[in-house]
Design an enzyme around this catalytic site. Sequence first.
Site, PDB file in Angstrom:
ATOM      1  N   HIS A 190       0.841  -1.192   0.000  1.00  0.00           N
ATOM      2  CA  HIS A 190       0.000   0.000   0.000  1.00  0.00           C
ATOM      3  C   HIS A 190       0.880   1.248   0.000  1.00  0.00           C
ATOM      4  CE1 HIS A 190      -3.716  -2.192   1.874  1.00  0.00           C
ATOM      5  NE2 HIS A 190      -3.288  -2.737   0.744  1.00  0.00           N
ATOM      6  N   GLU A 201       0.769   3.832   1.898  1.00  0.00           N
ATOM      7  CA  GLU A 201       1.178   4.193   3.252  1.00  0.00           C
ATOM      8  C   GLU A 201       2.364   3.340   3.703  1.00  0.00           C
ATOM      9  OE1 GLU A 201      -3.205   4.908   2.625  1.00  0.00           O
ATOM     10  OE2 GLU A 201      -1.877   3.204   2.296  1.00  0.00           O
ATOM     11  N   CYS A 218      -2.400  -0.876   7.702  1.00  0.00           N
ATOM     12  CA  CYS A 218      -1.549   0.315   7.559  1.00  0.00           C
ATOM     13  C   CYS A 218      -1.697   1.215   8.781  1.00  0.00           C
ATOM     14  CB  CYS A 218      -1.886   1.065   6.278  1.00  0.00           C
ATOM     15  SG  CYS A 218      -1.284   0.239   4.788  1.00  0.00           S
TER      16      CYS A 218
END
Length: 159
Positions: free
Chosen positions: A80, A82, A111
């Site tokens: 991801h 993040e 996350c």
Amino acid sequence: MERLSWDDYFLKEIVPAVAKRATCNRGRSGAIIVKDKRILTTGYVGSPSGLPHCDDVGHLIHEVIDENGVKSKHCVRTLHAEENAILQAAKFGISIEGATMYCSMVPCFRCAMKIIQVGIKRVVALYDYQKSERTKEEFNEVSIELIIYNNQIKQYDNE
């Protein structure tokens, strides 16, 4: 022309530019970590360095059944946005404790746990996320400020 606020600058101008580097068409999102009005790291949805990208070889889809019995499909080939922003800080030895993360949407629960662990204190998201309730609860419990610009919920295609 009116000068942009720092939040508008980072969230509406820089994050979308970072997201354009994403290599999985199911989630073209970006994230940046900022401290003292300076960008420390960026991240976008993509495979780890040296591994094939979804855009080149297709998705690696896993089906998940949540606690309510709802099935959903997730591409697990990529990290991801993040995660990539946090990992970039670790790779280059950049302290992100006390920083702000700007991201395309409210981070997923996994996350969110990483954001909490590294000491980020503020998260600003352009959109909400379809499964953000746990993230919101955890951020609230540890006093991470969460600002969502647009309450429209971003959903991934479940193909």
